[in-house]
Design an enzyme around this catalytic site. Sequence first.
Site, PDB file in Angstrom:
ATOM      1  N   HIS A 224     -24.725  -7.405  21.884  1.00 40.56           N
ATOM      2  CA  HIS A 224     -23.609  -8.341  22.065  1.00 40.56           C
ATOM      3  C   HIS A 224     -22.938  -8.199  23.436  1.00 40.56           C
ATOM      4  O   HIS A 224     -21.830  -8.679  23.641  1.00 40.56           O
ATOM      5  CB  HIS A 224     -22.569  -8.157  20.941  1.00 40.56           C
TER       6      HIS A 224
ATOM      7  N   CYS B  58     -20.373 -14.145  36.574  1.00 39.63           N
ATOM      8  CA  CYS B  58     -19.748 -15.309  37.205  1.00 39.63           C
ATOM      9  C   CYS B  58     -20.154 -16.574  36.440  1.00 39.63           C
ATOM     10  O   CYS B  58     -21.340 -16.795  36.180  1.00 39.63           O
ATOM     11  CB  CYS B  58     -20.183 -15.410  38.670  1.00 39.63           C
TER      12      CYS B  58
ATOM     13  N   ASP C 269     -18.083  -1.716  23.553  1.00 37.07           N
ATOM     14  CA  ASP C 269     -17.087  -0.786  24.109  1.00 37.07           C
ATOM     15  C   ASP C 269     -17.643   0.155  25.183  1.00 37.07           C
ATOM     16  O   ASP C 269     -16.873   0.814  25.885  1.00 37.07           O
ATOM     17  CB  ASP C 269     -16.409   0.018  22.985  1.00 37.07           C
TER      18      ASP C 269
ATOM     19  N   ARG D  40      -8.112  -4.911  25.564  1.00 41.86           N
ATOM     20  CA  ARG D  40      -9.139  -4.101  24.876  1.00 41.86           C
ATOM     21  C   ARG D  40      -9.743  -3.078  25.840  1.00 41.86           C
ATOM     22  O   ARG D  40      -9.969  -1.925  25.467  1.00 41.86           O
ATOM     23  CB  ARG D  40     -10.227  -5.001  24.293  1.00 41.86           C
TER      24      ARG D  40
ATOM     25  N   CYS E  85     -22.194 -18.864  39.452  1.00 39.07           N
ATOM     26  CA  CYS E  85     -23.512 -18.496  40.006  1.00 39.07           C
ATOM     27  C   CYS E  85     -24.254 -17.467  39.155  1.00 39.07           C
ATOM     28  O   CYS E  85     -25.401 -17.158  39.423  1.00 39.07           O
ATOM     29  CB  CYS E  85     -23.367 -17.988  41.441  1.00 39.07           C
TER      30      CYS E  85
ATOM     31  N   TYR F  52      -9.137  -9.469  26.535  1.00 36.65           N
ATOM     32  CA  TYR F  52     -10.210  -8.536  26.916  1.00 36.65           C
ATOM     33  C   TYR F  52      -9.676  -7.396  27.781  1.00 36.65           C
ATOM     34  O   TYR F  52     -10.108  -6.252  27.659  1.00 36.65           O
ATOM     35  CB  TYR F  52     -11.371  -9.279  27.601  1.00 36.65           C
TER      36      TYR F  52
ATOM     37  N   CYS G 224     -19.374 -16.154  45.338  1.00 37.32           N
ATOM     38  CA  CYS G 224     -19.114 -17.602  45.386  1.00 37.32           C
ATOM     39  C   CYS G 224     -17.677 -17.965  45.024  1.00 37.32           C
ATOM     40  O   CYS G 224     -17.309 -19.140  45.099  1.00 37.32           O
ATOM     41  CB  CYS G 224     -20.102 -18.333  44.475  1.00 37.32           C
TER      42      CYS G 224
HETATM   43  P1  OAD Z   1     -17.231  -4.940  11.237  1.00 38.86           P
HETATM   44  O1  OAD Z   1     -15.779  -4.792  11.535  1.00 38.86           O
HETATM   45  O2  OAD Z   1     -17.672  -6.228  10.631  1.00 38.86           O
HETATM   46  O3  OAD Z   1     -17.706  -3.770  10.261  1.00 38.86           O
HETATM   47  C1  OAD Z   1     -17.431  -2.417  10.515  1.00 38.86           C
HETATM   48  C2  OAD Z   1     -18.068  -1.585   9.429  1.00 38.86           C
HETATM   49  O4  OAD Z   1     -17.841  -0.213   9.730  1.00 38.86           O
HETATM   50  C3  OAD Z   1     -17.507  -1.825   8.025  1.00 38.86           C
HETATM   51  O5  OAD Z   1     -18.573  -2.087   7.125  1.00 38.86           O
HETATM   52  C4  OAD Z   1     -16.808  -0.506   7.679  1.00 38.86           C
HETATM   53  O6  OAD Z   1     -16.914  -0.166   6.293  1.00 38.86           O
HETATM   54  C5  OAD Z   1     -17.597   0.479   8.518  1.00 38.86           C
HETATM   55  N1  OAD Z   1     -16.923   1.738   8.879  1.00 38.86           N
HETATM   56  C6  OAD Z   1     -15.598   1.999   9.013  1.00 38.86           C
HETATM   57  N2  OAD Z   1     -15.403   3.259   9.409  1.00 38.86           N
HETATM   58  C7  OAD Z   1     -16.632   3.829   9.543  1.00 38.86           C
HETATM   59  C8  OAD Z   1     -17.099   5.117   9.956  1.00 38.86           C
HETATM   60  N3  OAD Z   1     -16.264   6.084  10.322  1.00 38.86           N
HETATM   61  N4  OAD Z   1     -18.435   5.333   9.965  1.00 38.86           N
HETATM   62  C9  OAD Z   1     -19.299   4.346   9.595  1.00 38.86           C
HETATM   63  N5  OAD Z   1     -18.915   3.115   9.219  1.00 38.86           N
HETATM   64  C10 OAD Z   1     -17.609   2.857   9.200  1.00 38.86           C
HETATM   65  O7  OAD Z   1     -18.020  -4.625  12.595  1.00 38.86           O
HETATM   66  P2  OAD Z   1     -19.538  -4.978  12.995  1.00 38.86           P
HETATM   67  O8  OAD Z   1     -20.429  -4.878  11.816  1.00 38.86           O
HETATM   68  O9  OAD Z   1     -19.851  -4.186  14.186  1.00 38.86           O
HETATM   69  O10 OAD Z   1     -19.558  -9.584  17.302  1.00 38.86           O
HETATM   70  O11 OAD Z   1     -19.369  -6.498  13.390  1.00 38.86           O
HETATM   71  C11 OAD Z   1     -20.487  -7.178  13.885  1.00 38.86           C
HETATM   72  C12 OAD Z   1     -20.053  -8.138  14.961  1.00 38.86           C
HETATM   73  O12 OAD Z   1     -19.001  -8.985  14.464  1.00 38.86           O
HETATM   74  C13 OAD Z   1     -19.430  -7.501  16.187  1.00 38.86           C
HETATM   75  O13 OAD Z   1     -20.391  -7.040  17.113  1.00 38.86           O
HETATM   76  C14 OAD Z   1     -18.633  -8.633  16.762  1.00 38.86           C
HETATM   77  C15 OAD Z   1     -17.991  -9.150  15.496  1.00 38.86           C
HETATM   78  O14 OAD Z   1     -17.586 -10.476  15.527  1.00 38.86           O
HETATM   79  C16 OAD Z   1     -19.293 -10.202  18.429  1.00 38.86           C
HETATM   80  O15 OAD Z   1     -18.264 -10.031  19.049  1.00 38.86           O
HETATM   81  C17 OAD Z   1     -20.379 -11.123  18.869  1.00 38.86           C
END
Ligand code: OAD
Length: 249
Positions: A127, A135, A105, A71, A138, A68, A162
């Site tokens: 998310h 924490c 982000d 990132r 607590c 993390y 804590c």
């Molecule tokens: P993904 O990585 O699953 O999907 C990203 C999407 O963005 C894909 O469908 C790409 O085609 C699209 N993409 C790429 N470039 C793009 C652009 N310039 N404009 C628009 N779309 C574009 O990411 P999420 O759908 O956000 O959860 O994933 C959902 C969740 O899965 C995240 O929040 C995270 C992950 O595990 C947690 O961490 C709980």
Amino acid sequence: MTATGRSPAQEWCRRAERLAVLCGAGLSVASGVPTFRGPAGLWRQYRPEELASPTAFARDPLLVWQWYAQRQQAIARCRPNAGHRALAQALAAGRRLAVLTQNVDGLQQRACAAAGVEADDQIEELHGCLWRLRCTACGARRMLSTALQIDTPEDLPRCASCGGLERPAVVWFGEGLDQRLFERAIAAARASTVFIIAGTSGVVEPAASLARLCAGHVIEINPEPTPLSAIAEVSIRGGCEQFLPELFG
Ligand code: OAD
């Protein structure tokens, strides 16, 4: 195109009484933040259950925190892009717009701060946020202003009240969403007359199902087809950084 020279999707957005936008990692691609599932996606390099789960954190908090912190450091070098700015400007203009983001982000908040918008009640971080800590003992929360540097167990962040170990305030695999926050997102999706699915693969529930609650126009922006393409009236095959400004222009 309509007689005004605008596309139907632009007209819907222009006239919409209430908009909702479900954002995914694709929104931040133009800022340099990697997605999760693409060819260079984070979940191609790492196993989520080893880094983003309560079990992983209990087993090896140093490993999880190092990931993390890396990132945070990478995202600290990124800037909001035209897609984030288009949403921030729409909020600044007083549009009734709910931004339901799966992104952790913090770039949407940075775009809003730069546009002078305080829109905490209109941006739901479904998310969580990797700049916020909680924490584990607590439950106290705090916001970071700079990225952490975690090299040894002594660097692990500790609660000021804590002394308990802090964790990133993000939703991990096996955890549920904040219920009150998700209920607000459901209400915003149901009330929306236009719902934009912006840059998400639409495979993570329950966020993905929010798009199904809109009884009005559903627009998808994504260079690739997704499972949500089937419910979108219009799928714009391109990037959020280009098409969010066009829809809100
Ligand atoms: P993904 O990585 O699953 O999907 C990203 C999407 O963005 C894909 O469908 C790409 O085609 C699209 N993409 C790429 N470039 C793009 C652009 N310039 N404009 C628009 N779309 C574009 O990411 P999420 O759908 O956000 O959860 O994933 C959902 C969740 O899965 C995240 O929040 C995270 C992950 O595990 C947690 O961490 C709980």
